[in-house]
Design an enzyme around this catalytic site. Sequence first.
Site, short mmCIF file in Angstrom:
data_model
loop_
_atom_site.label_atom_id
_atom_site.label_comp_id
_atom_site.label_asym_id
_atom_site.label_seq_id
_atom_site.Cartn_x
_atom_site.Cartn_y
_atom_site.Cartn_z
N HIS A 26 1.00 -1.20 0.02
CA HIS A 26 -0.11 -0.07 0.08
C HIS A 26 0.87 1.16 -0.06
CE1 HIS A 26 1.09 -0.86 4.09
NE2 HIS A 26 0.79 0.43 4.43
P1 B4P Z 1 2.22 1.29 7.37
O1 B4P Z 1 2.94 1.68 5.87
O2 B4P Z 1 2.18 -0.19 7.36
O3 B4P Z 1 2.65 2.12 8.72
P2 B4P Z 1 2.50 3.43 9.26
O4 B4P Z 1 1.89 4.31 8.24
O5 B4P Z 1 3.56 3.75 9.89
O6 B4P Z 1 0.98 3.14 10.24
P3 B4P Z 1 1.17 2.40 11.43
O7 B4P Z 1 0.03 1.39 11.27
O8 B4P Z 1 2.66 1.84 11.77
O9 B4P Z 1 0.53 3.44 12.33
P4 B4P Z 1 1.28 4.51 13.54
O10 B4P Z 1 0.67 4.38 14.95
O11 B4P Z 1 2.53 4.85 13.52
O12 B4P Z 1 0.79 1.81 7.25
C1 B4P Z 1 -0.34 0.82 7.18
C2 B4P Z 1 -1.55 2.05 7.00
O13 B4P Z 1 -2.82 1.10 7.29
C3 B4P Z 1 -1.59 3.01 8.39
O14 B4P Z 1 -2.16 4.21 7.63
C4 B4P Z 1 -2.83 2.56 9.20
O15 B4P Z 1 -3.36 3.51 9.82
C5 B4P Z 1 -3.69 1.83 8.32
N1 B4P Z 1 -4.63 0.94 8.71
C6 B4P Z 1 -4.35 0.04 9.80
N2 B4P Z 1 -5.53 -0.87 9.86
C7 B4P Z 1 -6.48 -0.32 8.96
C8 B4P Z 1 -7.77 -1.02 8.65
N3 B4P Z 1 -8.34 -1.95 9.07
N4 B4P Z 1 -8.34 -0.28 7.64
C9 B4P Z 1 -7.69 0.66 6.94
N5 B4P Z 1 -6.46 1.10 7.26
C10 B4P Z 1 -5.86 0.53 8.35
O16 B4P Z 1 0.53 5.97 12.92
C11 B4P Z 1 -0.58 6.14 12.82
C12 B4P Z 1 -1.04 6.93 11.65
O17 B4P Z 1 -0.44 8.20 11.29
C13 B4P Z 1 -0.51 6.17 10.34
O18 B4P Z 1 -1.44 6.38 9.48
C14 B4P Z 1 0.64 6.88 9.94
O19 B4P Z 1 1.11 6.70 8.69
C15 B4P Z 1 0.45 8.55 10.25
N6 B4P Z 1 1.24 9.43 10.44
C16 B4P Z 1 2.61 9.01 11.05
N7 B4P Z 1 3.28 10.38 10.86
C17 B4P Z 1 2.55 11.38 10.62
C18 B4P Z 1 2.70 12.79 10.46
N8 B4P Z 1 3.64 13.46 10.66
N9 B4P Z 1 1.64 13.38 10.15
C19 B4P Z 1 0.14 12.63 9.93
N10 B4P Z 1 0.21 11.38 9.95
C20 B4P Z 1 1.12 10.67 10.35
#
Ligand code: B4P
Length: 316
Positions: free
Chosen positions: A150
Site C-alpha cells: 500500500h
Molecule cells: P504502514 O505503512 O504499514 O505503517 P504506518 O503508516 O507507519 O502506520 P502504523 O500502522 O505503523 O501506524 P502509527 O501508529 O505509527 O501503514 C499501514 C496503514 O494502514 C496505516 O495508515 C494504518 O493506520 C492503516 N490501517 C491499519 N489498519 C487499517 C484498517 N483496518 N483499515 C484501513 N487502514 C488501516 O501511525 C498512525 C498513523 O499516523 C499512520 O497512518 C501514519 O502513517 C500516520 N502518521 C505518521 N506520522 C504522521 C505525521 N507526521 N503526520 C500525519 N500522519 C502521520
Amino acid sequence: MQTNFENKVTETYERALRRGELYFIESTIANITENDIEFEIRFAPSLAKKPTAEHTEESPTKHKVVDPFAPYSQELFVQEFEHHVILLNKFCVVPNHILVVTKEYEEQSNSLNQEDLATVWYCMMQIKSQNTIAFYNCGNNSGSSQPHKHVQVIPLPSDVRFSPPINAIIYKHQNKMPGEIFSFSELPYVHYVALLDPQQLSGHHGHNYKEIVSQYLTKNYLSLVNAMTEGFRASSLTGSFSYNFLMTHTWIMIVPRSSEKYEQISVNSLGFAGMLLVKREEELEFVKNVGLLRVLEGVAVSKDKDQLIDNIHISV
Ligand code: B4P
C-alpha cells in the site's frame, strides 16, 4: 473546486467517522529547528493505546495476523481501479488520509511498479484543494506495520510555507536539472532526491497522459532505487533492504533504512519529510534532547563511512 474523487474521499471520511468506523487521532504539533529547517513533531498520545496487530478471533492462540486490506471495510472504500482500491486510513492523524492498496496481495517489500505510480499520481492530481505527499514504507525496517502493499497519500496544510518541512532545503536547490539525482549536505543520512519535470507532468499529452506520466515517474523512481542499490554495492555488500520513498508534485526522495526504531522512536517515511510522529511525552522530550536529525540518522544510514558499513550489515 473539489473533484468527484475529492468529494468521494471527503464524504466517505465523514460518514465513516460518524459511524465510528474510522478514528481521527487528536495531535498537537511542536516545531524544532535544526540546520535551518523547521521540523514538525506531531504528538498523538492516544495512538499509544492503539493495538499493534490484529488477530483472528477463531484462533487467538495461533496469533494469525489479519490483513486489514483483504477483505477491506466497505465503510472505508472510496474507489476501485484496475489493480488497486483506494481506502481511507482507519487510524488517521490528518483527515482524508488515503491508502492505495493492491487488489491482489503483494508484499510491502516489493518495488513500486508503473501501475502503482499511475494510481498514486492520479489520486494526488485529483486532490486539488490541498497539496499532498505520497509515501511508501518499503520493507521490515521502514516503519511499516502492514505487509500488504500500500502507498499512502496525505493532504498537507496549504497555509504553511514549507509543507512538508523538508521543502525548506529542496527549494534551495531549484536550479538542479529535473531527473538529476542529488543529496543535501544539511542532512547527515544517506538519501537521494530528484526534481520532477513540470513539462513532463503537464496535461499536454492528450489521451496518452496516464501512460506517459506513469512511465516518467517509474523511470525516475527506479533511478533513485538504482542509485541507492549502487551505493550499497560500492561497499561490496549485497542483500535486500528497507527504504522510505516520498513523492510530492515537484520532487521524489528515497532514504535507505537500517532499523525501524531509534531507541523507542519508530520512524516511517513522514519522518524524512520532516514530520515525525511521537506517541508518548517521554518520546517528545527524548527527540527534543537528542535532536531530530540524530534520530533520523539513527534509523537511516549515516553518511559517516564507518557507520555506513555497520548499518548495512544490520539491514541485509
Ligand atoms: P504502514 O505503512 O504499514 O505503517 P504506518 O503508516 O507507519 O502506520 P502504523 O500502522 O505503523 O501506524 P502509527 O501508529 O505509527 O501503514 C499501514 C496503514 O494502514 C496505516 O495508515 C494504518 O493506520 C492503516 N490501517 C491499519 N489498519 C487499517 C484498517 N483496518 N483499515 C484501513 N487502514 C488501516 O501511525 C498512525 C498513523 O499516523 C499512520 O497512518 C501514519 O502513517 C500516520 N502518521 C505518521 N506520522 C504522521 C505525521 N507526521 N503526520 C500525519 N500522519 C502521520
